[in-house]
Design an enzyme around this catalytic site. Sequence first.
Site, PDB file in Angstrom:
ATOM      1  N   HIS A  75       0.812  -1.226   0.000  1.00 33.46           N
ATOM      2  CA  HIS A  75       0.000   0.000   0.000  1.00 33.46           C
ATOM      3  C   HIS A  75       0.843   1.272   0.000  1.00 33.46           C
ATOM      4  O   HIS A  75       0.357   2.342  -0.367  1.00 33.46           O
ATOM      5  CB  HIS A  75      -0.920   0.042   1.223  1.00 33.46           C
ATOM      6  CG  HIS A  75      -2.004  -0.982   1.210  1.00 33.46           C
ATOM      7  ND1 HIS A  75      -2.855  -1.150   0.151  1.00 33.46           N
ATOM      8  CD2 HIS A  75      -2.385  -1.893   2.155  1.00 33.46           C
ATOM      9  CE1 HIS A  75      -3.715  -2.127   0.426  1.00 33.46           C
ATOM     10  NE2 HIS A  75      -3.439  -2.596   1.627  1.00 33.46           N
TER      11      HIS A  75
ATOM     12  N   ASP B  28      -2.689 -10.693  -2.067  1.00 33.28           N
ATOM     13  CA  ASP B  28      -3.274 -10.095  -0.865  1.00 33.28           C
ATOM     14  C   ASP B  28      -4.716  -9.688  -1.164  1.00 33.28           C
ATOM     15  O   ASP B  28      -5.032  -9.275  -2.287  1.00 33.28           O
ATOM     16  CB  ASP B  28      -2.457  -8.867  -0.466  1.00 33.28           C
ATOM     17  CG  ASP B  28      -2.838  -8.303   0.897  1.00 33.28           C
ATOM     18  OD1 ASP B  28      -2.100  -8.535   1.851  1.00 33.28           O
ATOM     19  OD2 ASP B  28      -3.874  -7.610   0.971  1.00 33.28           O
TER      20      ASP B  28
ATOM     21  N   HIS C  45      -6.324  -7.185  -0.341  1.00 32.52           N
ATOM     22  CA  HIS C  45      -6.438  -5.755  -0.609  1.00 32.52           C
ATOM     23  C   HIS C  45      -5.593  -5.384  -1.823  1.00 32.52           C
ATOM     24  O   HIS C  45      -4.508  -5.921  -2.020  1.00 32.52           O
ATOM     25  CB  HIS C  45      -5.972  -4.932   0.602  1.00 32.52           C
ATOM     26  CG  HIS C  45      -6.723  -5.238   1.852  1.00 32.52           C
ATOM     27  ND1 HIS C  45      -6.259  -6.138   2.799  1.00 32.52           N
ATOM     28  CD2 HIS C  45      -7.911  -4.780   2.317  1.00 32.52           C
ATOM     29  CE1 HIS C  45      -7.132  -6.204   3.796  1.00 32.52           C
ATOM     30  NE2 HIS C  45      -8.137  -5.383   3.523  1.00 32.52           N
TER      31      HIS C  45
ATOM     32  N   ASP D 234      -4.421 -12.623   3.779  1.00 27.25           N
ATOM     33  CA  ASP D 234      -5.667 -12.151   4.375  1.00 27.25           C
ATOM     34  C   ASP D 234      -6.894 -12.487   3.537  1.00 27.25           C
ATOM     35  O   ASP D 234      -8.009 -12.104   3.896  1.00 27.25           O
ATOM     36  CB  ASP D 234      -5.615 -10.648   4.664  1.00 27.25           C
ATOM     37  CG  ASP D 234      -4.994  -9.843   3.544  1.00 27.25           C
ATOM     38  OD1 ASP D 234      -4.690 -10.421   2.486  1.00 27.25           O
ATOM     39  OD2 ASP D 234      -4.797  -8.628   3.723  1.00 27.25           O
TER      40      ASP D 234
END
Length: 513
Positions: free
Chosen positions: A158, A198, A200, A302
């Site tokens: 991120h 991931d 996200h 995740d």
Amino acid sequence: MIMTGESSGKKWGNGDGKVAGKSQRKVGLVYDETMCKHDTPNGEVDVECPDRIRFIWEKLQLAGVTQRCVVLGGSKAEDKHLKLVHTKKHVNLVKSISTKRKDSRRNKIASQLDSIYLNGGSSEAAYLDVGSVVNVAEKVAEGELDYGFAIVRPPGHHAEADEAMGFCLFNNVAVAASYLLNERPDLGVKKILIVDWDVHHGNGTQKMFWKDPRVLIFSVHRFKVAGNAYVARHDHGSFYPAGDDGDYNMVGEGLGKGFNINVPWEQGGCGDADYLAAWDHIMIPVTKEFNPDIILLSAGFDAAIGDPLGGCCVTPYGYSVMLKKLMEFAQGKIVLALEGGYNLESLAKSSLACVQVLLEEKGIQCSSGAYPLESTRRVIRAVRERLCTYWPSLADELSCKLIDQKTLTPVEHLSSCLPFPSSFFVGREFIVTGARTEGPNLTVLPSLEPRSTSHLSPHSHLSVTNKRKAPASGLTSSYRFSELEDVMVEKVLPSFQEEVMGMEFQDCIAFGK
């Protein structure tokens, strides 16, 4: 060259880089306890906690795999390498954030950032995190190691050029990719595939290589929060980090156009069958065309079953199959860098499954069992249509295999992530019926009748019928484990054993067909 073991932190296993025991493959593992110094300032509980990497390391040690790997200590990154993708201002901020003179301002700085906490150990951990990923990537590119897994934190994907966000301070995979391409041309790395599984979207990584045709980014992630199919199609990027960056229309710019591939899930509940469908119908054919020299994997776990943030249902088996498919490319040169993953048990087991694949400890077999969700098919079709201009392999008519594709998730891989033993599943099959409705803690699913029931086994697209809570209309209600934000954490996992024993079960498992 970043030197191994610069950190003063404790090393583990064979920290001198010697192989303990015999292995046909040299798999490098990076672990350094110093990275656990990064924590919340006042000891508050946070999902991105030091125990994330401790649990992984303990699981690997108990399984005996660390003795068969090359174990490396942490390596401190150099500023000039960080500045390949980050601004000077950002590098200086992270570098100084843990100094004494920043003690009084640290919390204020963190409060101005998105989902970031800082303490006196954050700077050191961040530098070790990035340096370790660069170091192991370099060793794999040189041929000193066959594969590498950097068990590091904080995560990285991120982090943008000038901003820390989403638990991420520096973008470790982006720095490693840029280092190989720009600082080590002698290694012959001219094309890099970055795979980000991931849950996200890796907004930072995408932006850093937005115009660069040397880097192909493939990201599969949740894009929308809504579970209802109609709402999901009108829900524009509400899942973290939100916005349109993770949309499939974001394909790159200039020379980099077509080299950014997003597979944005429209809902939670995606599991092994969904991810492997994306692999087989998008990622694999494009990777064959791109022919990378090395693969860097942003390995967030995740999307794993039981994760408190992800809302998906990928099993350790699913992760191992995805990794095995990637190992067919780039002469097998793959480096995994830990990103997210916040259910400690799922995180550790998924990491172990991946290391075992790298070591070739277990054979991987894919067979029938579960169908991809309808929304998965819709997303895959949309992605292929958008990218087929750049990748001819996606221009072919979508194989009917996507319609009929089924993926077996062995029962032990599902049950190992849930709070009841695998013996509970044996001889039991479940079904879900009813009309779809939405509520804060309840999802009612439509009838999902499989073509036959003889092949079915427990899978992550599973909702358990609870006849005791059937509404007056006669429709069958169910807890849907995919909606973790409302159900998994608060309702299902803490009391699943007690709740499920009191339910009445019908004859088969219902899959998202």
